[in-house]
Design a protein around this motif. Structure first.
Motif, PDB file in Angstrom:
ATOM      1  N   THR A  61       0.818  -1.215   0.000  1.00  0.00           N
ATOM      2  CA  THR A  61       0.000   0.000   0.000  1.00  0.00           C
ATOM      3  C   THR A  61       0.853   1.265   0.000  1.00  0.00           C
ATOM      4  N   ALA A  62       2.047   1.166   0.589  1.00  0.00           N
ATOM      5  CA  ALA A  62       2.925   2.334   0.680  1.00  0.00           C
ATOM      6  C   ALA A  62       4.363   1.884   0.856  1.00  0.00           C
ATOM      7  N   GLY A 105      -7.394   5.235   2.835  1.00  0.00           N
ATOM      8  CA  GLY A 105      -8.608   4.508   3.193  1.00  0.00           C
ATOM      9  C   GLY A 105      -9.321   3.891   2.010  1.00  0.00           C
ATOM     10  N   GLU A 106      -9.183   4.515   0.855  1.00  0.00           N
ATOM     11  CA  GLU A 106      -9.819   4.025  -0.367  1.00  0.00           C
ATOM     12  C   GLU A 106      -9.375   2.612  -0.715  1.00  0.00           C
ATOM     13  N   PHE A 107      -8.160   2.241  -0.278  1.00  0.00           N
ATOM     14  CA  PHE A 107      -7.644   0.909  -0.594  1.00  0.00           C
ATOM     15  C   PHE A 107      -8.505  -0.196   0.027  1.00  0.00           C
ATOM     16  N   THR A 110      -3.093   4.283  -7.071  1.00  0.00           N
ATOM     17  CA  THR A 110      -4.368   3.576  -6.902  1.00  0.00           C
ATOM     18  C   THR A 110      -4.634   2.594  -8.041  1.00  0.00           C
ATOM     19  N   ALA A 111      -4.378   3.008  -9.273  1.00  0.00           N
ATOM     20  CA  ALA A 111      -4.610   2.123 -10.413  1.00  0.00           C
ATOM     21  C   ALA A 111      -3.699   0.899 -10.350  1.00  0.00           C
ATOM     22  N   LEU A 112      -2.448   1.108  -9.935  1.00  0.00           N
ATOM     23  CA  LEU A 112      -1.504  -0.004  -9.796  1.00  0.00           C
ATOM     24  C   LEU A 112      -1.973  -0.961  -8.706  1.00  0.00           C
ATOM     25  N   PHE A 113      -2.397  -0.428  -7.573  1.00  0.00           N
ATOM     26  CA  PHE A 113      -2.899  -1.244  -6.470  1.00  0.00           C
ATOM     27  C   PHE A 113      -4.069  -2.111  -6.936  1.00  0.00           C
ATOM     28  N   LYS A 114      -4.991  -1.520  -7.660  1.00  0.00           N
ATOM     29  CA  LYS A 114      -6.173  -2.238  -8.147  1.00  0.00           C
ATOM     30  C   LYS A 114      -5.777  -3.344  -9.117  1.00  0.00           C
ATOM     31  N   GLN A 115      -4.854  -3.045 -10.030  1.00  0.00           N
ATOM     32  CA  GLN A 115      -4.426  -4.033 -11.013  1.00  0.00           C
ATOM     33  C   GLN A 115      -3.690  -5.206 -10.366  1.00  0.00           C
ATOM     34  N   GLN A 116      -2.889  -4.908  -9.359  1.00  0.00           N
ATOM     35  CA  GLN A 116      -2.176  -5.984  -8.671  1.00  0.00           C
ATOM     36  C   GLN A 116      -3.166  -6.942  -8.002  1.00  0.00           C
TER      37      GLN A 116
END
Length: 276
Positions: free
Chosen positions: A65-66, A110-112, A83-89
């Protein structure tokens, strides 16, 4: 000569069998998904989480996340994952793996948490609501985001201060905090007592979904390592995946944490590093 070579190959094959019991155990198990921050010192975060899962012979994969700036003295800053990378992973891991449990630590954003639950619907998630580092650095932009997803979290593991933030109360009475967390909608709640001001003892409380309250008490150890919250939440997640029994996982994880505290090593200039 031909016979000697064949004999050597035969003995080599006996020494290294094609069937490997340890690999067979791994192949039959579901994996654990870890979502957490990267602490380069290894004292907390995703490096410690995956080490715990490996200790309990549970295969794990992770999404960061960070990327933090930390050492044994604390946290000094971090860069949040795109955010886009997090979602794709998350999506690519979901396509490829079968997960039996998830462990969520530092969110940073928090969105994560919303993205996680929109990607993984019914997964049993053990959530450590990390809000501040040991030296007081904020580690999530919205500390109350966990309340929004209370009913979807299998087990939440706040310490005393995090529980008071979630319940927006100033009370120190453990049973009161547990019941206020239950009223919010959390199913299973582990209230960690390390921050409670008892100089001699530490007592943790588990309120289960069926209303039972379990406690575990141990003497304080004259060490102050970082990452104990990561340690116990990951240990419970790993043991729960292996056994399917939350109560048993709680007690075994508590024993494991006690031993890791005793073995903690002073590798840097400040807090000890947990060792197991």
């Amino acid at each position: 000569l031909y016979e000697e070579i064949n004999l050597a190959l035969f003995h080599s094959a006996k020494a290294t069998p094609l069937f490997h019991p340890q690999r067979e155990i791994y192949s039959m198990m579901k994996s654990a998904l870890v979502v957490a921050g990267l602490d380069p010192s290894g004292g907390a975060g995703i490096l410690l989480d995956t080490k715990v899962f490996s200790h309990f012979k549970v295969p794990s994969v992770g999404v960061i996340t960070a990327n933090t700036v930390q050492n044994s003295c604390g946290a000094f800053g971090y860069t949040v994952t795109d955010t886009a990378l997090f979602k794709q992973q998350l999506l690519r891991l979901k396509e490829d793996f079968t997960f039996g449990v998830a462990k969520i630590g530092m969110l940073a954003r928090g969105e994560f948490l919303k993205i996680f639950f929109s990607t993984f619907g019914e997964i049993e998630a053990v959530v450590d609501p990390v809000m501040y580092s040991k030296n007081g650095k904020p580690l999530v932009d919205d500390p109350l985001v966990y309340k929004t997803f209370a009913e979807r979290i299998f087990l939440i593991t706040p310490n005393w201060e995090e529980a008071k933030i979630l319940t927006q109360s100033g009370g120190d009475e453990p049973l009161g905090l547990l019941h206020r967390l239950r009223e919010i909608g959390f199913k299973n709640i582990l209230l960690k007592g390390g921050h409670f001001k008892d100089p001699q003892r530490v007592r943790d409380y588990l309120l289960t979904e069926d209303g039972e309250i379990l406690t575990y008490e141990r003497g304080r150890i004259n060490k102050k390592p970082r990452g104990t919250g990561c340690l116990i939440s990951s240990a419970i997640a790993a043991l729960y995946l292996r056994t399917g029994n939350l109560k048993s996982a709680f007690f075994k994880a508590e024993q494991f944490v006690g031993e890791a505290l005793k073995k903690a090593l002073k590798l840097g200039q400040c807090h000890e590093i947990l060792n197991f």
